[in-house]
Write a protein that holds these residues in place. Structure first.
Motif, PDB file in Angstrom:
ATOM      1  N   ALA A 197      37.029  26.309 -53.336  1.00 12.46           N
ATOM      2  CA  ALA A 197      36.497  27.221 -54.403  1.00 12.46           C
ATOM      3  C   ALA A 197      37.718  26.675 -55.637  1.00 12.46           C
ATOM      4  CB  ALA A 197      37.059  28.813 -54.337  1.00 12.46           C
ATOM      5  N   THR A 198      38.776  25.995 -55.500  1.00 10.98           N
ATOM      6  CA  THR A 198      39.785  25.554 -56.334  1.00 10.98           C
ATOM      7  C   THR A 198      39.907  23.894 -56.490  1.00 10.98           C
ATOM      8  OG1 THR A 198      41.737  25.798 -55.319  1.00 10.98           O
ATOM      9  CG2 THR A 198      40.872  27.750 -56.346  1.00 10.98           C
ATOM     10  N   PRO A 199      40.253  23.437 -57.493  1.00  9.25           N
ATOM     11  CA  PRO A 199      40.828  21.961 -57.323  1.00  9.25           C
ATOM     12  C   PRO A 199      41.760  21.828 -56.445  1.00  9.25           C
ATOM     13  CG  PRO A 199      40.626  22.548 -59.583  1.00  9.25           C
ATOM     14  CD  PRO A 199      40.434  23.849 -58.638  1.00  9.25           C
ATOM     15  N   GLU A 200      42.682  22.617 -56.154  1.00 10.56           N
ATOM     16  CA  GLU A 200      43.805  22.483 -55.192  1.00 10.56           C
ATOM     17  C   GLU A 200      43.021  22.526 -53.777  1.00 10.56           C
ATOM     18  OE1 GLU A 200      45.802  24.028 -58.854  1.00 10.56           O
ATOM     19  OE2 GLU A 200      43.899  24.519 -57.762  1.00 10.56           O
ATOM     20  N   GLN A 201      41.958  23.556 -53.390  1.00 12.07           N
ATOM     21  CA  GLN A 201      41.574  23.439 -52.246  1.00 12.07           C
ATOM     22  C   GLN A 201      40.845  22.153 -52.117  1.00 12.07           C
ATOM     23  OE1 GLN A 201      39.417  27.057 -52.712  1.00 12.07           O
ATOM     24  NE2 GLN A 201      40.920  28.248 -51.352  1.00 12.07           N
ATOM     25  N   VAL A 202      40.207  21.564 -53.041  1.00 14.85           N
ATOM     26  CA  VAL A 202      39.359  20.394 -52.967  1.00 14.85           C
ATOM     27  C   VAL A 202      40.427  19.196 -52.265  1.00 14.85           C
ATOM     28  CG1 VAL A 202      38.283  18.777 -54.085  1.00 14.85           C
ATOM     29  CG2 VAL A 202      37.664  20.709 -54.688  1.00 14.85           C
ATOM     30  N   VAL A 203      41.506  19.162 -53.110  1.00 14.03           N
ATOM     31  CA  VAL A 203      42.391  17.865 -52.763  1.00 14.03           C
ATOM     32  C   VAL A 203      43.155  18.254 -51.446  1.00 14.03           C
ATOM     33  CG1 VAL A 203      44.750  16.933 -53.460  1.00 14.03           C
ATOM     34  CG2 VAL A 203      42.958  17.420 -55.124  1.00 14.03           C
ATOM     35  N   GLU A 204      43.341  19.497 -51.022  1.00 13.12           N
ATOM     36  CA  GLU A 204      43.917  19.705 -49.629  1.00 13.12           C
ATOM     37  C   GLU A 204      42.887  19.240 -48.456  1.00 13.12           C
ATOM     38  OE1 GLU A 204      46.603  20.634 -47.005  1.00 13.12           O
ATOM     39  OE2 GLU A 204      46.809  20.597 -49.206  1.00 13.12           O
ATOM     40  N   ARG A 205      41.531  19.629 -49.094  1.00 17.90           N
ATOM     41  CA  ARG A 205      40.489  19.140 -47.914  1.00 17.90           C
ATOM     42  C   ARG A 205      40.543  17.549 -47.912  1.00 17.90           C
ATOM     43  NH1 ARG A 205      36.013  20.387 -44.967  1.00 17.90           N
ATOM     44  NH2 ARG A 205      34.510  18.743 -44.869  1.00 17.90           N
ATOM     45  N   TRP A 206      40.344  17.030 -48.967  1.00 17.39           N
ATOM     46  CA  TRP A 206      40.507  15.406 -49.010  1.00 17.39           C
ATOM     47  C   TRP A 206      41.692  14.717 -48.420  1.00 17.39           C
ATOM     48  CZ3 TRP A 206      38.623  14.388 -54.750  1.00 17.39           C
ATOM     49  CH2 TRP A 206      37.393  14.784 -54.674  1.00 17.39           C
ATOM     50  N   ARG A 207      42.708  15.375 -48.374  1.00 16.61           N
ATOM     51  CA  ARG A 207      43.841  14.864 -47.716  1.00 16.61           C
ATOM     52  C   ARG A 207      43.562  14.753 -46.030  1.00 16.61           C
ATOM     53  NH1 ARG A 207      47.466  18.371 -50.976  1.00 16.61           N
ATOM     54  NH2 ARG A 207      48.403  16.990 -52.471  1.00 16.61           N
ATOM     55  N   SER A 208      42.786  15.801 -45.367  1.00 15.12           N
ATOM     56  CA  SER A 208      42.661  15.721 -44.017  1.00 15.12           C
ATOM     57  C   SER A 208      40.980  14.972 -43.704  1.00 15.12           C
ATOM     58  CB  SER A 208      42.481  17.042 -43.379  1.00 15.12           C
ATOM     59  OG  SER A 208      41.361  17.691 -44.021  1.00 15.12           O
ATOM     60  N   LYS A 209      40.525  14.693 -44.751  1.00 14.23           N
ATOM     61  CA  LYS A 209      39.065  13.945 -44.948  1.00 14.23           C
ATOM     62  C   LYS A 209      38.892  12.743 -45.783  1.00 14.23           C
ATOM     63  CE  LYS A 209      37.119  17.189 -42.314  1.00 14.23           C
ATOM     64  NZ  LYS A 209      36.574  16.948 -40.817  1.00 14.23           N
ATOM     65  N   PRO A 210      39.746  11.667 -45.492  1.00 12.43           N
ATOM     66  CA  PRO A 210      39.964  10.717 -46.148  1.00 12.43           C
ATOM     67  C   PRO A 210      38.650   9.866 -46.814  1.00 12.43           C
ATOM     68  CG  PRO A 210      40.594   9.994 -44.050  1.00 12.43           C
ATOM     69  CD  PRO A 210      40.429  11.363 -44.112  1.00 12.43           C
ATOM     70  N   ARG A 211      37.639   9.952 -46.091  1.00 10.52           N
ATOM     71  CA  ARG A 211      36.415   9.410 -46.578  1.00 10.52           C
ATOM     72  C   ARG A 211      35.411  10.090 -47.567  1.00 10.52           C
ATOM     73  NH1 ARG A 211      33.747   6.649 -41.037  1.00 10.52           N
ATOM     74  NH2 ARG A 211      35.544   5.459 -40.421  1.00 10.52           N
ATOM     75  N   GLU A 212      35.990  11.576 -47.505  1.00 13.81           N
ATOM     76  CA  GLU A 212      35.098  12.340 -48.305  1.00 13.81           C
ATOM     77  C   GLU A 212      35.132  12.388 -49.955  1.00 13.81           C
ATOM     78  OE1 GLU A 212      34.941  17.275 -48.063  1.00 13.81           O
ATOM     79  OE2 GLU A 212      33.894  16.063 -46.245  1.00 13.81           O
ATOM     80  N   PRO A 213      36.453  11.988 -50.438  1.00 14.20           N
ATOM     81  CA  PRO A 213      36.447  11.561 -51.761  1.00 14.20           C
ATOM     82  C   PRO A 213      35.276  10.446 -52.337  1.00 14.20           C
ATOM     83  CG  PRO A 213      38.739  11.544 -50.934  1.00 14.20           C
ATOM     84  CD  PRO A 213      37.671  11.633 -49.986  1.00 14.20           C
ATOM     85  N   ARG A 214      35.199   9.711 -51.672  1.00 14.87           N
ATOM     86  CA  ARG A 214      34.249   8.592 -52.123  1.00 14.87           C
ATOM     87  C   ARG A 214      32.689   9.056 -51.801  1.00 14.87           C
ATOM     88  NH1 ARG A 214      33.042   2.474 -49.433  1.00 14.87           N
ATOM     89  NH2 ARG A 214      30.952   2.132 -50.517  1.00 14.87           N
ATOM     90  N   ALA A 215      32.502   9.804 -50.587  1.00 18.86           N
ATOM     91  CA  ALA A 215      31.282  10.610 -50.518  1.00 18.86           C
ATOM     92  C   ALA A 215      30.938  11.467 -51.513  1.00 18.86           C
ATOM     93  CB  ALA A 215      31.030  11.419 -49.048  1.00 18.86           C
ATOM     94  N   ALA A 216      31.971  12.098 -51.849  1.00 20.39           N
ATOM     95  CA  ALA A 216      31.724  13.226 -52.957  1.00 20.39           C
ATOM     96  C   ALA A 216      31.423  12.505 -54.488  1.00 20.39           C
ATOM     97  CB  ALA A 216      32.915  13.849 -53.121  1.00 20.39           C
TER      98      ALA A 216
END
Length: 691
Positions: A569-588
């Protein structure tokens, strides 16, 4: 002793990494430098596979994996490998570091979407004068990018009525081979003038590693006595050593290398002249002298102590002076304009170098800019005949156009079609929440309730125009979420502000809770009216994760869609998720390009133009208010915007510039862009739509 000496040399070299300063801080925060350790504390094995010279005599090739590892190149978090120039800055860097001599005691360092120094994106239009500057840390600048000499040249030309753009390709640690590689990398941007600014303090020595490597020869070995002298010099002042004193000691120990260094410079400048001529660019050569040559008295205490430790006589620095004279004579023989700064630096009333690290200071930057401006005015007077071809930014490549996140991250536009499906209210509640002034909508998920006092119509859009005016003028639709909705005041919305800058009639749908799914749904038929332009205010905080969930939902992967987007719901939550899902930034990022490709496809069906305005919640804050960790979102935003530009999309990304000389673009007390920021972006969007 060798390990101690290597550690000290790395500290000395760190002063040339990113604008030079804050040596210990840099090593602690970012690891080793981008460039090579050429101080030859022990025998550096430069033997490698030689390469045949070009007609100019210049030799170069891409480095091998083993060579990158052997020379420890591009190990800093701020650098990445590059086939042409071996290493360069990553795009989208934004940081500050302490530097006591600089005004305010801090320096703000930044790179743009091409990895070039500064905050300004490369212009999509073609200015009257595009100036590309090649150089090392003195061009990179131990200063804010807006007061480095390339930016000062641009400003001086603009004050004279010229439409000039500066591209600063200076990188700490560069020498002749890097300059030519960077020129090859950025020539597709069609510069009208190319300025090569060499630094006499260390360029002649640093080039020797590459000169030997590509010739298949070996550099001489340093002896124990030579290493001991270097260590004593480093104990006196590591920065002075890095900015040329170790080179003086090296050439005193190995005088036969002087001719090899000169030949390296000549061959590189031959190639410089050839490439500029072939691409219609006017070449300019700038010689920046070292402090020990032109400002001895101002720095005598440190220099005298270092010379004593190195067992050098003051006259021995004349070897660099003689090399410079001979190289400059060769450059003039090639018909290249020369700016030799030795007379101006010697005549300066104050030292043009920082006392802390011996890079040129703000006065030095001004002296360089003043001399270069006069040469460019002479080379390219008003109305000059342009000989550079049309720019081809797509040839520079996505890897330069900021299309990276971390190691090896590259974004390309995914234009696979998306099949839209309407929402039912139960499904919508998984993705949306709506307040008292909002209602469910099967296409957008949520819309504003009609409100005459706020000029919100029954379709949920702000639009003050009458139906007759709308029909006559055509509409500009604005899509966005709360970040772009701005103030609740009707006259402070993006659509209302856009109407102030052109003959537009706007229908502004931006509201809290919208995202990529809403943007797609609002353009699905049936439509009561047809827009002639669509402006998407893309939220660089939430829209990437939401685009990933949207594309997964529309392609039948609902479970992964929920985990990708629902909890962020927030940018901080997005980044926190990406820290545990390293492939997700590119997919996003790639999912976001797919959403935008679908929006453009639908816009073309409607006969409308699509403009993407990229909003960055972290870049939109004043630097002192930046939120930790959100630089990751900025890097993904840069990759996303760069990939779209390569594919020919119209992208406006100006949030960094909005903070220069004004209040922060993003109000830290709310989740919306400030009115002054939206007004500035609306003016840019209007200019784009009126082209």
């Amino acid at each position: 002793m060798r390990r101690r000496l290597l550690a000290k040399l790395l500290l000395a070299l760190a002063s040339a990494v990113f604008a030079g300063g804050a040596t210990a801080w840099w090593i602690k925060s970012h690891g080793r430098r981008g460039g090579i350790d050429t101080r030859l504390v022990e025998r550096l094995d430069t033997r490698g596979e030689g390469v045949a010279p070009r007609p100019s005599g210049y030799r170069a090739r891409p480095l091998t994996e083993a060579e990158y590892e052997r020379f420890e190149l591009a190990t800093s978090a701020l650098h990445q490998r590059d086939e042409a120039c071996f290493y360069r800055y990553r795009a989208g860097i934004a940081l500050e570091y302490d530097f006591a001599e600089h005004p305010g005691g801090r320096i703000a360092a930044a790179t743009n979407d091409y990895g070039l120094r500064g905050r300004h994106a490369v212009r999509l239009d073609r200015p009257e004068l595009r100036i590309l500057t090649l150089g090392d840390s003195h061009t990179d600048g131990v200063c804010d990018p807006e007061v480095a000499h390339p930016a000062l040249v641009r400003d001086a030309l603009r004050e004279r009525g010229r439409d000039a753009e500066a591209l600063n390709a200076g990188v700490g640690g560069y020498t002749f081979h890097h300059y030519i590689g960077a020129l090859e990398r950025y020539l597709p941007l069609a510069p009208d003038v190319v300025v090569l600014a060499m630094y006499g303090g260390n360029d002649f020595q640093e080039c020797l590693v590459y000169q030997h490597l590509f010739a298949g020869s070996a550099a001489p070995e340093s002896t124990a006595e030579q290493r001991a002298r270097l260590e004593r010099g480093l104990d006196v002042d590591a920065s002075a050593m890095g900015q040329g004193l170790s080179a003086l000691r090296y050439f005193a120990d190995h005088p036969e290398q002087l001719e090899i260094a000169l030949q390296s410079g000549r061959e590189a400048l031959n190639e410089f002249a050839t490439l500029c001529r072939e691409h219609g660019a006017r070449p300019v050569f700038v010689y920046i002298p070292p402090a020990f040559d032109v400002a001895w008295e101002e720095h005598a205490r440190v220099l005298q102590a270092a010379y004593a430790a190195l067992e050098l006589e003051r006259e021995e620095h004349s070897c660099v002076d003689r090399l410079a004279d001979r190289l400059i004579a060769h450059v003039r023989s090639l018909g290249i304009e020369v700016v030799d700064l030795r007379p101006a630096f010697r005549a300066a009333p104050r030292s043009p170098y920082w006392a802390l690290d011996f890079h040129i200071n703000l006065e030095g930057q001004k002296l360089v800019a003043s001399a270069v401006t006069e040469v460019i005015e002479r080379l390219c007077p008003a109305g000059f005949e342009r000989t550079a071809p049309a720019p081809r930014p797509e040839l520079v490549g996505a890897t330069v156009l900021a299309a990276e996140f971390g190691e090896g991250f590259k974004v390309e536009v995914d234009d696979a079609p998306l099949e839209w499906r309407a929402l039912d209210e139960q499904a919508a509640r998984r993705w949306f929440s709506w307040g008292a002034s909002q209602r469910f909508d099967p296409r957008a998920g949520v819309l504003e309730l009609a409100d005459a006092t706020r000029a919100i119509g029954p379709d949920g859009a702000w639009s003050p125009a009458s139906a007759a005016a709308t029909a006559a003028a055509g509409e500009v639709w604005v899509l966005g979420d709360e970040l772009g909705a701005g103030s609740a005041a009707a006259d402070a919305r993006f659509g209302a502000l856009l109407e102030q800058f052109g003959p537009f009639v706007c229908r502004d749908f931006a509201t809290r809770g919208h995202g990529p799914q809403s943007y797609l749904g609002l353009l699905e038929p049936p439509l009561a009216t047809k827009p002639r332009a669509i402006v998407v205010l893309w939220n660089g905080g939430n829209d990437f994760a939401e685009a990933l969930s949207t594309t997964r939902a529309l392609t039948g992967d609902g479970a992964r869609a929920a985990t990708a987007g629902q909890i962020c719901a927030t940018p901080e939550q997005v980044v926190e998720r990406w820290r545990s899902k390293p492939r997700e930034p590119r997919a996003a990022a790639e999912a976001s390009t797919r959403v935008v490709a679908q929006l453009r496809r639908r816009a073309e069906e409607l006969g409308a133009r699509l403009v993407v305005v990229l909003l960055r919640p972290n870049a939109g804050l004043a630097r002192s208010r930046r939120r930790d960790g959100l630089d990751a979102l900025d890097r993904v935003a840069t990759a996303f915007g760069g990939a779209l530009r390569i594919a020919g999309y119209t992208v406006i990304d100006e949030s960094e510039r909005l903070n220069v000389g004004g209040p922060p673009a993003l109000d830290p007390r709310s989740s919306s862009y400030s009115t002054h920021a939206l007004r500035a972006l609306a003016e840019l969007a209007a200019a784009t739509l009126l082209e």
